[in-house]
Design a protein around this motif. Sequence first.
Motif, PDB file in Angstrom:
ATOM      1  N   MET A   1       0.839  -1.179   0.000  1.00  0.00           N
ATOM      2  CA  MET A   1       0.000   0.000   0.000  1.00  0.00           C
ATOM      3  C   MET A   1       0.886   1.244   0.000  1.00  0.00           C
ATOM      4  SD  MET A   1      -2.805   1.392   2.771  1.00  0.00           S
ATOM      5  CE  MET A   1      -3.907   0.041   2.504  1.00  0.00           C
TER       6      MET A   1
ATOM      7  N   THR B   1       1.127   5.090   0.876  1.00  0.00           N
ATOM      8  CA  THR B   1       0.456   6.006   1.786  1.00  0.00           C
ATOM      9  C   THR B   1       1.185   7.351   1.807  1.00  0.00           C
ATOM     10  OG1 THR B   1      -0.214   4.164   3.188  1.00  0.00           O
ATOM     11  CG2 THR B   1      -0.328   6.352   4.155  1.00  0.00           C
TER      12      THR B   1
ATOM     13  N   SER C   1      -4.254   6.934   0.738  1.00  0.00           N
ATOM     14  CA  SER C   1      -3.661   5.602   0.602  1.00  0.00           C
ATOM     15  C   SER C   1      -4.167   4.983  -0.687  1.00  0.00           C
ATOM     16  CB  SER C   1      -4.055   4.698   1.772  1.00  0.00           C
ATOM     17  OG  SER C   1      -3.510   5.175   2.976  1.00  0.00           O
TER      18      SER C   1
ATOM     19  N   ASN D   1      -4.117   1.128  -2.481  1.00  0.00           N
ATOM     20  CA  ASN D   1      -3.746  -0.283  -2.376  1.00  0.00           C
ATOM     21  C   ASN D   1      -2.938  -0.720  -3.588  1.00  0.00           C
ATOM     22  OD1 ASN D   1      -5.007  -0.917   0.097  1.00  0.00           O
ATOM     23  ND2 ASN D   1      -6.988  -0.983  -0.934  1.00  0.00           N
ATOM     24  N   GLU D   2      -2.097  -1.729  -3.398  1.00  0.00           N
ATOM     25  CA  GLU D   2      -1.317  -2.271  -4.503  1.00  0.00           C
ATOM     26  C   GLU D   2      -2.260  -2.689  -5.624  1.00  0.00           C
ATOM     27  OE1 GLU D   2       2.181  -5.578  -5.270  1.00  0.00           O
ATOM     28  OE2 GLU D   2       1.496  -5.155  -3.244  1.00  0.00           O
TER      29      GLU D   2
ATOM     30  N   SER E   1       5.009   6.436   2.430  1.00  0.00           N
ATOM     31  CA  SER E   1       5.460   5.095   2.802  1.00  0.00           C
ATOM     32  C   SER E   1       4.871   4.053   1.860  1.00  0.00           C
ATOM     33  CB  SER E   1       5.088   4.773   4.250  1.00  0.00           C
ATOM     34  OG  SER E   1       3.701   4.841   4.446  1.00  0.00           O
ATOM     35  N   TRP E   2       5.585   2.949   1.758  1.00  0.00           N
ATOM     36  CA  TRP E   2       5.178   1.795   0.968  1.00  0.00           C
ATOM     37  C   TRP E   2       5.116   0.607   1.915  1.00  0.00           C
ATOM     38  CZ3 TRP E   2       2.967   0.529  -3.366  1.00  0.00           C
ATOM     39  CH2 TRP E   2       3.109  -0.750  -3.877  1.00  0.00           C
ATOM     40  N   ASN E   3       3.907   0.077   2.087  1.00  0.00           N
ATOM     41  CA  ASN E   3       3.693  -1.051   3.005  1.00  0.00           C
ATOM     42  C   ASN E   3       4.238  -0.761   4.404  1.00  0.00           C
ATOM     43  OD1 ASN E   3       2.367  -2.578   1.051  1.00  0.00           O
ATOM     44  ND2 ASN E   3       4.285  -3.385   0.270  1.00  0.00           N
ATOM     45  N   GLY E   4       4.033   0.476   4.864  1.00  0.00           N
ATOM     46  CA  GLY E   4       4.384   0.836   6.229  1.00  0.00           C
ATOM     47  C   GLY E   4       5.801   1.323   6.455  1.00  0.00           C
ATOM     48  N   THR E   5       6.640   1.341   5.423  1.00  0.00           N
ATOM     49  CA  THR E   5       8.020   1.795   5.561  1.00  0.00           C
ATOM     50  C   THR E   5       8.240   3.014   4.676  1.00  0.00           C
ATOM     51  OG1 THR E   5       8.748  -0.481   5.940  1.00  0.00           O
ATOM     52  CG2 THR E   5      10.444   1.108   5.368  1.00  0.00           C
TER      53      THR E   5
ATOM     54  N   TYR F   1      12.129   0.067  -3.364  1.00  0.00           N
ATOM     55  CA  TYR F   1      10.955   0.837  -3.785  1.00  0.00           C
ATOM     56  C   TYR F   1      11.033   1.162  -5.275  1.00  0.00           C
ATOM     57  CZ  TYR F   1       7.413   4.514  -3.868  1.00  0.00           C
ATOM     58  OH  TYR F   1       6.310   5.277  -4.158  1.00  0.00           O
TER      59      TYR F   1
END
Length: 97
Positions: free
Chosen positions: A1, A3, A23, A25-26, A59-63, A72
Amino acid sequence: MLTANNLGFSRGNHKLFENISFSVNEGGLLLVSGANGSGKTSLLRLLCGISIPDEGEISWNGTGIRELDGDYCRVMTYLGHLGGIKDDLTAIENLRI
């Protein structure tokens, strides 16, 4: 995801946007629209890691995308409206961007 949280960005002394959060989603889509000069391309460049926001985090998937570096870049693609080849870079440097 993907964000974006409270993004803000300026060009010189001109604030293009602030407090943008969303956000995606992928596999999802994001529609970016607005008047000429409102910051659409700047926002896309931020999301791809080409530019750095003045405020907020992406962020990408929380990072954070800056922490992910090459990982990334392997999942994100930016196709701008102008040619992306930079004459002052080597072929390998252009490919890395």
